[in-house]
Design a protein around this motif. Structure first.
Motif, PDB file in Angstrom:
ATOM      1  N   UNK A 234       0.706  -1.267   0.092  1.00 52.12           N
ATOM      2  CA  UNK A 234       0.071   0.040   0.025  1.00 52.12           C
ATOM      3  C   UNK A 234       0.751   1.197  -0.079  1.00 52.12           C
ATOM      4  N   UNK A 235       2.324   1.212   0.046  1.00 55.04           N
ATOM      5  CA  UNK A 235       3.143   2.285   0.108  1.00 55.04           C
ATOM      6  C   UNK A 235       3.627   2.795  -1.330  1.00 55.04           C
ATOM      7  N   UNK A 236       3.438   1.984  -2.321  1.00 55.83           N
ATOM      8  CA  UNK A 236       4.104   1.821  -3.504  1.00 55.83           C
ATOM      9  C   UNK A 236       3.107   2.688  -4.423  1.00 55.83           C
ATOM     10  N   UNK A 237       3.760   3.459  -5.543  1.00 54.37           N
ATOM     11  CA  UNK A 237       3.107   3.978  -6.468  1.00 54.37           C
ATOM     12  C   UNK A 237       2.727   2.855  -7.351  1.00 54.37           C
ATOM     13  N   UNK A 238       1.590   3.113  -8.261  1.00 52.78           N
ATOM     14  CA  UNK A 238       0.994   1.974  -9.067  1.00 52.78           C
ATOM     15  C   UNK A 238       0.987   2.658 -10.513  1.00 52.78           C
ATOM     16  N   UNK A 239       1.094   1.513 -11.272  1.00 47.50           N
ATOM     17  CA  UNK A 239       1.463   1.603 -12.517  1.00 47.50           C
ATOM     18  C   UNK A 239       0.555   1.144 -13.531  1.00 47.50           C
ATOM     19  N   UNK A 240      -0.539   0.269 -13.034  1.00 46.46           N
ATOM     20  CA  UNK A 240      -1.774  -0.434 -13.652  1.00 46.46           C
ATOM     21  C   UNK A 240      -3.003   0.491 -13.569  1.00 46.46           C
ATOM     22  N   UNK A 241      -3.966   0.458 -14.637  1.00 49.93           N
ATOM     23  CA  UNK A 241      -4.982   1.493 -14.855  1.00 49.93           C
ATOM     24  C   UNK A 241      -5.758   1.897 -13.450  1.00 49.93           C
ATOM     25  N   UNK A 242      -6.335   0.501 -12.958  1.00 54.24           N
ATOM     26  CA  UNK A 242      -7.222   0.732 -12.050  1.00 54.24           C
ATOM     27  C   UNK A 242      -6.700   1.220 -10.557  1.00 54.24           C
ATOM     28  N   UNK A 243      -5.385   0.390 -10.495  1.00 59.51           N
ATOM     29  CA  UNK A 243      -4.700   0.725  -9.135  1.00 59.51           C
ATOM     30  C   UNK A 243      -4.244   2.305  -9.231  1.00 59.51           C
ATOM     31  N   UNK A 244      -3.896   2.736 -10.441  1.00 64.45           N
ATOM     32  CA  UNK A 244      -3.169   4.061 -10.651  1.00 64.45           C
ATOM     33  C   UNK A 244      -4.229   5.127 -10.406  1.00 64.45           C
ATOM     34  N   UNK A 245      -5.394   4.904 -10.921  1.00 62.72           N
ATOM     35  CA  UNK A 245      -6.380   5.909 -10.662  1.00 62.72           C
ATOM     36  C   UNK A 245      -6.740   5.910  -9.240  1.00 62.72           C
ATOM     37  N   UNK A 350       1.646  12.714 -12.746  1.00 63.88           N
ATOM     38  CA  UNK A 350       3.134  12.038 -12.547  1.00 63.88           C
ATOM     39  C   UNK A 350       3.989  12.989 -13.010  1.00 63.88           C
ATOM     40  N   UNK A 351       3.739  13.751 -13.803  1.00 61.39           N
ATOM     41  CA  UNK A 351       4.918  14.858 -14.286  1.00 61.39           C
ATOM     42  C   UNK A 351       5.042  15.782 -13.162  1.00 61.39           C
ATOM     43  N   UNK A 352       4.187  16.338 -12.623  1.00 59.52           N
ATOM     44  CA  UNK A 352       4.141  17.181 -11.544  1.00 59.52           C
ATOM     45  C   UNK A 352       5.087  16.880 -10.247  1.00 59.52           C
ATOM     46  N   UNK A 353       4.677  15.320  -9.931  1.00 60.08           N
ATOM     47  CA  UNK A 353       5.361  14.873  -8.779  1.00 60.08           C
ATOM     48  C   UNK A 353       6.596  14.152  -9.183  1.00 60.08           C
ATOM     49  N   UNK A 354       7.028  14.093 -10.337  1.00 61.49           N
ATOM     50  CA  UNK A 354       8.154  13.369 -10.567  1.00 61.49           C
ATOM     51  C   UNK A 354       8.080  11.862 -10.393  1.00 61.49           C
ATOM     52  N   UNK A 358      10.597   8.805  -8.823  1.00 59.26           N
ATOM     53  CA  UNK A 358      10.467   8.291  -7.251  1.00 59.26           C
ATOM     54  C   UNK A 358      10.201   6.692  -7.541  1.00 59.26           C
ATOM     55  N   UNK A 359       9.281   6.476  -8.402  1.00 58.21           N
ATOM     56  CA  UNK A 359       8.734   5.076  -8.441  1.00 58.21           C
ATOM     57  C   UNK A 359       9.962   4.219  -8.829  1.00 58.21           C
ATOM     58  N   UNK A 360      10.783   4.439  -9.561  1.00 60.54           N
ATOM     59  CA  UNK A 360      11.935   3.663  -9.814  1.00 60.54           C
ATOM     60  C   UNK A 360      12.872   3.375  -8.602  1.00 60.54           C
ATOM     61  N   UNK A 361      12.886   4.347  -7.569  1.00 61.14           N
ATOM     62  CA  UNK A 361      13.523   3.899  -6.466  1.00 61.14           C
ATOM     63  C   UNK A 361      12.765   3.094  -5.634  1.00 61.14           C
TER      64      UNK A 361
END
Length: 568
Positions: A234-245, A350-354, A358-361
């Motif tokens: 629950x702490x990670x940024x998400x990159x699949x559609x439903x989870x990301x929304x 995504x652009x505003x918060x870079x 962040x997510x790569x780290x």
């Protein structure tokens, strides 16, 4: 059992056998239960011309004897009291009472005593005491979700209320399934153990007759685990559609509030994201963000072709054809603009918060070793002016969970850096997380360090490379499901309750996470079910989390713990 179908079947049975004009009366819980599986237009087709909340009905005195009242409520003492008052001065011609769970005998007698005007036509229990978010994912939407983190001495009545709600909801699931489960729980979780014991008592003792379905198949497995067993997901940024929304904008009961998004039109202040009602969303909900953009472009192109052909109206026949197709055309138009709005807004965030940076780290911290490089990467991001306070906090938390035993000095340096860079940061929150969900409190092998096979798999994945660096993380739940499929879920880590043991491999497994599920985990369950392993998994939880909700629960638990310790 497909969760959505089960709830829809109950509502169909509720409405179709009562002819004529109806008012549907719900409470704050059942309104969520109904709204995620049934649309407004479907209710109209069932001659439901009014939907009201039970507490607002009490305030109105206007008689409506031409309407038949269909109540669908949770059997709480508050709802029973409201019902008694409303039956004392009936406003509707008929009353049909449906409850989402087991009614007590005393409640039934109280309702009968209040029906002096004999307007009640029926009272039934329809076991739909859960919000069916997706076919294999349900939630109880518990507002006081933070309670699972508190010791029993801090707020015994609050904790008991949480346990009661979870046990009631789980009972409804298995009454709907018409099965009685074998129950296991996570060894390191007191709350999971307590819920498991109370569920066992209810199903095998107090209501054993109700759960005695006398079926010969292998019993389903109910596995109760604790969110603190995997605090990383629950702490990670998400990159699949439903989870990301859900992570970047927020989803509540399959609805997304777009009022704060500048470009949303008036008819799209709130949009529905449902795999049952939106074919594009169903096809793309688990896809990566990069692919979503391409798929939306194709949908826009397809729509433009349809729009172009509709502009070419030259004859009466063309016009008639357009009018016939107009509802579909409008629906398609609404769908296109909805998904374009969502993806545009998420791209902006995504652009505003870079977030790519962040997510790569984050993914490195969650999936790979290398403490020195991780410390350097997190330090650099803490110093980056473009990184938001919440992203800094999550990075330090992920680092602390990974390296809590390895680098106390560097960990303290990160705490100090975080406090100096982020004024909103609440002191001690990372330490509170470690106390709640550190390595000593977890059951599973979160980072694959204990199990040599997992370690080898992680190494192989690292060498082979991952298709997408942003989605390489696998929640602990994936590992748990794999252990169940292979019959390797360790009794020492996940004990049974009572003298009921699994004699053979189960065909249905319900995994319930006290503290809440994530859409990343729901995706893992759906992908696992698609492998046709012979076991069907269903995921449930006390809430549906994103990082904001998880941190809010953590802060609330920390505040109550501090207040209590100060009083003591």
């Amino acid at each position: 059992m497909v969760m959505v179908t089960t709830v829809r079947d109950y509502i169909n049975r509720m409405l179709q056998d009562i002819s004529g004009m109806k008012v549907l009366i719900l409470d704050s819980h059942t309104v969520s239960i109904v709204s995620v599986v049934y649309s407004q237009s479907e209710l109209l087709q069932k001659e439901v011309f009014l939907v009201e909340l039970v507490d607002s009905i009490s305030m109105s005195k206007e008689p409506m004897s031409h309407l038949k009242a269909v109540y669908f409520l949770r059997p709480t003492s508050e709802n029973i009291q409201l019902m008694r008052r409303q039956l004392a001065t009936p406003r509707f011609g008929e009353y049909h009472l449906f409850f989402s769970n087991m009614l007590k005998d005393t409640q039934l007698h109280n309702l009968a005593d209040s029906d002096e005007h004999e307007v009640v036509q029926q009272v039934q229990e329809f076991y739909a005491d859960f919000v069916a978010v997706d076919p294999y994912h349900f939630t109880f939407n518990i507002a006081s979700n933070h309670m699972y983190m508190l010791p029993a001495v801090v707020d015994p009545s609050g904790l008991q209320h949480l346990c009661d709600r979870v046990v009631d909801g789980i009972a409804a699931i298995f009454l709907a399934l018409k099965r009685r489960p074998i129950i296991r729980y996570s060894r390191t979780s007191d709350i999971a153990k307590r819920i498991a014991q109370e569920a066992l008592k209810l199903m095998y003792q107090q209501e054993s007759g109700l759960f005695d379905f006398r079926r010969s198949e292998v019993s389903p497995l109910l596995l109760i685990v604790d969110r603190r067993g995997d605090p990383v997901t629950p702490l990670l940024n998400q990159w699949t559609y439903q989870a990301m929304v859900h992570e970047l904008i927020g989803i509540k009961d399959n609805k997304v509030d777009l009022r704060n998004i500048g470009k949303s039109s008036k008819d799209q202040q709130e949009v529905v994201l449902s795999s049952e009602q939106d074919a594009f969303f169903k096809a793309n909900m688990y896809e990566n963000f990069g692919d979503i953009g391409m798929n939306i472009k194709k949908m826009v192109d397809d729509f433009q072709q349809v729009a172009k052909s509709n502009q070419n109206i030259q004859t009466i026949e063309d016009m008639a054809k357009f009018v016939d197709n107009y509802p579909e055309y409008r629906k398609m138009h609404g769908n296109v603009s909805k998904h374009v709005t969502l993806v545009t807004e998420m791209s902006r965030i995504v652009e505003e918060r870079k977030l790519m940076l962040v997510s790569q780290t984050e993914q490195e911290l969650a999936c790979n070793g290398g403490q020195g490089a991780a410390f350097e990467a997190v330090t650099n991001l803490l110093n980056n002016e473009n990184v938001s306070d919440i992203d800094r906090l999550r990075l330090v938390m992920l680092y602390a969970l990974r390296y809590e035993k390895e680098s106390p000095v560097q960990l303290m340096q990160l705490f100090n850096k975080l406090a100096s860079r982020s004024p909103k940061y609440k002191p001690g929150l990372v330490q509170f997380l470690l106390k709640q969900a550190g390595v000593d409190r977890r059951t599973g092998d979160l980072y694959g360090n204990r199990d040599l096979l997992n370690y080898a798999l992680n190494m192989a994945r690292g060498l082979k490379g991952v298709e997408n660096v942003y989605t390489q993380h696998q929640p602990l739940l994936s590992q748990t499901m794999e252990s169940i499929v292979k019959g390797r879920l360790r009794d020492v880590d996940y004990p049974y309750v009572g003298n009921h043991f699994q004699q053979a491999r189960p065909q249905d497994v319900i995994i319930f996470i006290v503290g809440g599920t994530t859409y990343e985990e729901a995706r893992s369950v759906s992908l696992q079910n698609a492998t046709n392993s012979g076991i069907r998994f269903i995921l449930g939880g006390s809430a549906v989390l994103n990082s904001k909700r998880f941190l809010k629960d953590l802060e609330e638990a920390q505040r109550i713990t501090r207040t209590t310790s100060n009083v003591i």
